[in-house]
Design an enzyme around this catalytic site. Structure first.
Site, PDB file in Angstrom:
ATOM      1  N   LEU A 101       0.727  -1.164   0.031  1.00  0.00           N
ATOM      2  CA  LEU A 101       0.092  -0.058  -0.208  1.00  0.00           C
ATOM      3  C   LEU A 101       0.971   1.441  -0.102  1.00  0.00           C
ATOM      4  O   LEU A 101       1.811   1.091   0.697  1.00  0.00           O
ATOM      5  CB  LEU A 101      -0.985   0.005   1.220  1.00  0.00           C
ATOM      6  CG  LEU A 101      -2.024  -1.037   1.391  1.00  0.00           C
ATOM      7  CD1 LEU A 101      -2.639  -0.645   2.688  1.00  0.00           C
ATOM      8  CD2 LEU A 101      -3.013  -0.796   0.030  1.00  0.00           C
ATOM      9  N   ASP A 102       0.568   2.245  -0.873  1.00  0.00           N
ATOM     10  CA  ASP A 102       1.470   3.120  -1.062  1.00  0.00           C
ATOM     11  C   ASP A 102       1.462   4.238   0.469  1.00  0.00           C
ATOM     12  O   ASP A 102       0.749   3.925   1.002  1.00  0.00           O
ATOM     13  CB  ASP A 102       1.438   4.260  -2.230  1.00  0.00           C
ATOM     14  CG  ASP A 102      -0.174   5.015  -2.139  1.00  0.00           C
ATOM     15  OD1 ASP A 102      -0.374   5.270  -1.408  1.00  0.00           O
ATOM     16  OD2 ASP A 102      -0.524   5.112  -3.341  1.00  0.00           O
ATOM     17  N   ILE A 103       2.316   5.220   0.507  1.00  0.00           N
ATOM     18  CA  ILE A 103       2.347   6.215   1.587  1.00  0.00           C
ATOM     19  C   ILE A 103       1.331   6.752   1.879  1.00  0.00           C
ATOM     20  O   ILE A 103       0.679   7.086   3.012  1.00  0.00           O
ATOM     21  CB  ILE A 103       3.470   6.930   1.440  1.00  0.00           C
ATOM     22  CG1 ILE A 103       3.768   7.852   2.718  1.00  0.00           C
ATOM     23  CG2 ILE A 103       3.173   8.048   0.283  1.00  0.00           C
ATOM     24  CD1 ILE A 103       5.190   8.334   2.874  1.00  0.00           C
ATOM     25  N   SER A 105      -1.961   5.587   1.390  1.00  0.00           N
ATOM     26  CA  SER A 105      -3.198   4.710   1.351  1.00  0.00           C
ATOM     27  C   SER A 105      -3.010   4.183   2.559  1.00  0.00           C
ATOM     28  O   SER A 105      -2.052   3.959   3.574  1.00  0.00           O
ATOM     29  CB  SER A 105      -2.964   3.428   0.373  1.00  0.00           C
ATOM     30  OG  SER A 105      -3.006   4.197  -1.252  1.00  0.00           O
TER      31      SER A 105
END
Length: 231
Positions: A101-103, A105
């Protein structure tokens, strides 16, 4: 068992990362540095990665983690941003994440100590559904997409579902269901439709759900016996 698979199953890293470690000369078998990820080993061999002994493959385990905003899903970051593994230090054995999961999200992130299980859950061929709640700025419009191929900048995306669930004057919420995890897939899809994502929460992955978990919560779960992940 091949050496790269052994390292991954021991929870050191993914199989691909293990292959890179071997290429970089970081892996030795019985005192000899090796250069092939296809080398077969047995229980009698002594394996070291970065000079540290790798023990027997532990029993596979799985955790659900509510990843908070602001954390990177990686072991280290060149920009020195905080990572999930720093946040979880001392709470887990050595684990790898099932996808990322990106920063910006948040939500459900699976963690495991077994490389084969991670690869199985990540693979689109297993058809594990990832369910997301997505908030966009402004009063949204109905978007009803089911199993549709969408091409953006030459990349094929196959969302299983995108559906408007709630809208107000200031923002709207959508339910999104995916069966793959391409980089920034949801944000790219919503940009394609003219929306700006203001919040992205993964609530489910396969058989697992956040339930009442809060950001930062960690829960060990039983590995579903219907998953045919052992190879």
């Amino acid at each position: 068992m091949r050496i790269a698979k052994f390292i991954a199953n021991a929870g050191i890293c993914s199989r691909r990362a293990a292959e890179r470690l071997i290429e970089d000369g970081e892996v030795s078998v019985d005192g000899e540095v090796i250069d092939s990820p296809a080398l077969n080993i047995s229980d009698e061999n002594i394996i070291k990665v970065g000079g540290k002994l790798v023990g027997a493959i532990p029993k596979a385990r799985l955790w659900v983690y509510y990843k908070p905003l602001g954390l990177i899903t990686t072991n280290s970051d060149p920009q020195d941003r905080p990572t999930i593994f720093q946040a979880l230090e001392g709470k887990l054995p050595r684990v790898i994440s099932v996808g990322r999961l990106d920063i910006n999200s948040e939500g459900l992130l699976l963690l495991t100590n077994n490389g084969d299980l991670s690869r199985y859950l990540e693979s689109p061929s297993t058809n594990c559904e990832r369910i997301y709640k997505v908030r966009t700025f402004g009063k949204g419009r109905e978007v009803a997409i089911r199993n549709k191929k969408i091409v953006i900048d030459g990349v094929n995306y196959h969302p299983k579902l995108i559906s408007l669930t709630k809208k107000t004057v200031s923002n709207s919420w959508y339910k999104v269901v995916l069966t793959e995890g391409k980089n920034r897939e949801i944000r790219r899809l919503f940009e394609h439709f003219g929306f700006e994502v203001s919040r992205l929460i993964r609530t489910d992955f396969g058989k697992y759900s956040l339930g009442n978990m809060k950001p930062g919560d960690l829960l060990e779960v039983t590995i579903d016996q219907n998953y045919s992940w052992k190879t």
